[in-house]
Scaffold this motif. Structure first.
Motif, short mmCIF file in Angstrom:
data_model
loop_
_atom_site.label_atom_id
_atom_site.label_comp_id
_atom_site.label_asym_id
_atom_site.label_seq_id
_atom_site.Cartn_x
_atom_site.Cartn_y
_atom_site.Cartn_z
N UNK A 246 1.03 -0.09 -7.42
CA UNK A 246 0.41 -0.36 -6.09
C UNK A 246 1.43 -0.60 -5.11
N UNK A 247 2.76 -0.73 -5.36
CA UNK A 247 3.88 -0.82 -4.53
C UNK A 247 3.94 0.15 -3.17
N UNK A 248 3.56 1.48 -3.89
CA UNK A 248 3.44 2.67 -2.70
C UNK A 248 2.59 2.26 -1.88
N UNK A 249 1.37 2.08 -2.15
CA UNK A 249 0.19 1.96 -1.26
C UNK A 249 0.36 0.80 -0.40
N UNK A 250 1.09 -0.22 -0.69
CA UNK A 250 1.39 -1.35 0.15
C UNK A 250 2.22 -1.14 0.89
N UNK A 251 3.40 -0.41 0.96
CA UNK A 251 4.19 0.27 1.93
C UNK A 251 3.69 1.03 2.84
N UNK A 252 2.65 1.97 2.30
CA UNK A 252 2.19 2.92 3.39
C UNK A 252 1.41 2.31 4.09
N UNK A 253 0.57 1.11 3.95
CA UNK A 253 -0.15 0.48 4.75
C UNK A 253 0.51 -0.50 5.72
N UNK A 254 1.59 -1.01 5.29
CA UNK A 254 2.56 -1.78 6.23
C UNK A 254 3.04 -0.83 7.42
N UNK A 255 3.41 0.53 7.13
CA UNK A 255 4.00 1.43 8.08
C UNK A 255 2.81 2.37 8.47
N UNK A 256 1.73 2.16 8.20
CA UNK A 256 0.54 2.74 8.73
C UNK A 256 0.63 4.39 8.61
#
Length: 271
Positions: A246-256
């Protein structure tokens, strides 16, 4: 509860060590991966104006990979022109800097792809009504960085969609120059990677409007020496592990960047 926490910590540490064993001996001994970047491509990598610290999706992803592998990431700033020489001569172990995976680069580097993107047309918000769809760009001046594949991709799109009224392409010194020329009215539209536009549009609200959908698909990857098969496999597994936890998805969301997600890391998927 303490026992559970200690057990979880031990499992995490053991996992990091197991993955680190698969790294090339020199990297494992050093305890770090030397990674080249040019921090001028927000939101992928840039220097925070307030702190001058490295920031962006690639920085967060690189640090997360380092933690997953149990090694440090040594960021080394360089120039775009030095990317491939730095890989081929061994000055760095990897490039993580919004670097596009093209088949023409595979002789020197292999790419662990972690993001999809594509060139996106956009215009000034004040002229949005003139460009209801991408076909309205036929015969117009469209600018994009000449250092990318965008010129060829725009030419191919124009040939397919514009017939005898082709797009008038204007090469620019990077995406920032294209946006400047657009604001000055020297070109009618611009194109840049759709992974960067949401961030730019947030910085300059009410300035730009997108036109149509991305006109091609390409992949952004971590460039690694072509002969370092073990490093390629380890990096691929590390990215997949970040996708899984889930780290990848969290970072994607952070940076839109959620729309640019891959379900699984790929190797040399670029054309």
């Amino acid at each position: 509860m303490k026992r559970i926490l200690v057990t979880a910590a031990l499992v995490g540490a053991m996992s990091a060590r197991v993955m680190a064993v698969e790294l090339p001996a020199e990297i494992a001994k050093r305890g770090s991966i030397k990674v080249a970047l040019v921090p001028n491509y927000p939101p992928m990598e840039f220097r925070d104006p307030a702190t001058n610290a490295l920031s962006g999706f690639d920085i967060d992803l690189g640090e997360a990979i380092g933690r997953k592998l149990g090694v440090k990431i040594e960021w080394q700033e360089t120039s775009f022109a030095e990317f491939m020489p730095s890989i081929s001569t061994g000055r760095v172990d990897a490039i993580l800097s919004g670097f596009t995976d093209y088949a023409s680069r595979h002789e020197i580097a292999s790419f662990v792809d972690y993001l999809r993107s594509g060139p996106q047309f956009f215009v000034q918000q004040s002229r949005k009504a003139e460009f209801k769809d991408a076909a309205a760009l036929c015969g117009k001046k469209v600018g994009a960085s000449r250092r990318t594949m965008f010129p060829a991709q725009i030419a191919a799109w124009s040939e397919k969609n514009c017939g005898t009224n082709p797009v008038q392409f204007v090469g620019t010194d990077g995406s920032a120059d294209a946006r400047t020329q657009l604001r000055q009215g020297r070109i009618d539209a611009a194109a840049q990677g759709n992974e960067t536009l949401p961030y730019i549009m947030d910085l300059e609200p009410g300035t730009y409007a997108t036109v149509g959908e991305p006109i091609a698909q390409q992949f952004t990857g971590i460039a690694l020496p072509v002969k370092e098969k073990a490093l390629q496999q380890t990096m691929l597994e590390a990215v997949d592990a970040l996708i899984a936890d889930g780290t990848y998805r969290t970072l994607l969301a952070k940076w839109k960047l959620t729309d640019n997600a891959l379900e699984k890391a790929t190797l040399n998927a670029g054309q």
